[in-house]
Design an enzyme around this catalytic site. Structure first.
Site, PDB file in Angstrom:
ATOM      1  CB  THR A  35     -31.909 -25.883 -25.832  1.00  0.00           C
ATOM      2  OG1 THR A  35     -32.073 -25.423 -24.788  1.00  0.00           O
ATOM      3  CG2 THR A  35     -32.489 -24.801 -26.963  1.00  0.00           C
ATOM      4  N   GLY A  99     -22.075 -27.008 -19.766  1.00  0.00           N
ATOM      5  CA  GLY A  99     -21.521 -28.280 -19.108  1.00  0.00           C
ATOM      6  C   GLY A  99     -22.531 -28.963 -17.948  1.00  0.00           C
ATOM      7  CD  GLU A 107     -21.646 -29.115 -24.448  1.00  0.00           C
ATOM      8  OE1 GLU A 107     -22.887 -29.222 -24.481  1.00  0.00           O
ATOM      9  OE2 GLU A 107     -21.162 -28.501 -23.453  1.00  0.00           O
TER      10      GLU A 107
HETATM   11  C1  5RP Z   1     -24.393 -29.658 -21.811  1.00  0.00           C
HETATM   12  C2  5RP Z   1     -24.630 -28.025 -22.097  1.00  0.00           C
HETATM   13  C3  5RP Z   1     -26.130 -27.763 -22.242  1.00  0.00           C
HETATM   14  O1  5RP Z   1     -25.987 -26.868 -23.476  1.00  0.00           O
HETATM   15  C4  5RP Z   1     -26.475 -26.763 -21.269  1.00  0.00           C
HETATM   16  O2  5RP Z   1     -26.569 -27.430 -20.038  1.00  0.00           O
HETATM   17  C5  5RP Z   1     -27.970 -26.170 -21.536  1.00  0.00           C
HETATM   18  O3  5RP Z   1     -28.646 -27.220 -21.439  1.00  0.00           O
HETATM   19  P1  5RP Z   1     -30.185 -27.084 -21.699  1.00  0.00           P
HETATM   20  O4  5RP Z   1     -30.307 -26.685 -23.256  1.00  0.00           O
HETATM   21  O5  5RP Z   1     -30.939 -28.457 -21.435  1.00  0.00           O
HETATM   22  O6  5RP Z   1     -30.896 -26.053 -20.938  1.00  0.00           O
HETATM   23  O7  5RP Z   1     -23.642 -27.515 -21.732  1.00  0.00           O
HETATM   24  O8  5RP Z   1     -23.296 -29.879 -21.579  1.00  0.00           O
END
Ligand code: 5RP
Length: 223
Positions: A35, A99, A107
């Site tokens: 995302t 994560g 983050e």
């Molecule tokens: C990475 C994260 C991401 O924000 C979380 O895994 C969501 O990922 P995606 O947007 O691919 O669903 O915390 O460490």
């Protein structure tokens, strides 16, 4: 709309939100994951208006630089005006599990600094109780077994993320079957274990705004 189209819609909404607030001092925190990657593509459309970004992972820094979006070190940033990132789960209090991509520590640092944290996700990420998604915990490698034993005492089932090293040189334990009825307490308890760098619960510093993409359109929750 499929899940990817929902992610694109929230990424575009967040980019519009950020664009409306830009000035020459704005520093944008940029998250990690699929995302966040779509958000980066939206940022590229107004790259010339962007003063600076800070990246939550090496991967995100690489993507931003490839699109000629300016990236600075967090230590050189006088502030982080707004931080935009995805999540693996969110509840209605805007507390998150993050994560899944392994970038949780950076983050969490950017979230701590940011004046505003905007979380973007497709609607499937909204849950009543956090914890269906295994909770990532970043651990100093030599403490892996100790931390795993302590997590078992707290009622979780830690699983070593095979073959994965974080940007900080550490390992990840993904904690299954953890009952997270009080996210703030669980976040603090996990952080108390010696050898834990941080964990993927964002409850002590939740998001300020959650933009969800649903089949009925965008929904924004605010804290
Ligand atoms: C990475 C994260 C991401 O924000 C979380 O895994 C969501 O990922 P995606 O947007 O691919 O669903 O915390 O460490």
């Amino acid at each position: 709309m499929d899940q990817n189209e929902l992610k694109k819609a929230v990424a575009q909404a967040a980019a519009n939100y950020v664009k409306d607030r830009l000035d020459q001092h704005t520093v944008i925190g940029v998250g990690t994951g699929s995302t966040a990657n779509l958000f980066i593509e939206c940022l590229a459309e107004f790259r010339h208006d962007i003063n600076a970004t800070v990246a939550s992972s090496e991967e995100t820094a690489k993507r931003l630089k490839a699109l000629q979006i300016p990236v600075i070190d967090l230590n050189s940033a006088p502030e982080v005006t707004v931080y935009v990132d995805g999540a693996d789960e969110a509840n209605s209090y805007l507390q998150l599990i993050k994560g899944g991509g392994g970038a949780l520590t950076r983050e969490k640092i950017i979230a701590a600094v940011a004046k505003e944290f905007v979380c973007i996700a497709d609607g499937s990420k909204l849950v009543d109780v956090l914890g269906q998604f295994p909770l990532p915990v970043e651990v100093i490698p030599m403490a892996r077994s100790h931390v795993a034993r302590e997590i078992v005492k707290l009622g979780g089932d830690p699983v070593y993320r095979e073959g994965f090293i974080t940007d900080n040189g550490n390992i990840i334990l993904d904690v299954h079957n953890m009952s997270i009825v009080d996210p703030r307490t669980t976040e603090s308890q996990l952080n108390q274990i010696t050898g834990v760098v941080t964990n993927g619960l964002f409850a002590l510093r939740p998001a300020d705004k959650l933009i969800l993409g649903t089949k009925d359109g965008l929904k924004t929750l605010t804290r």
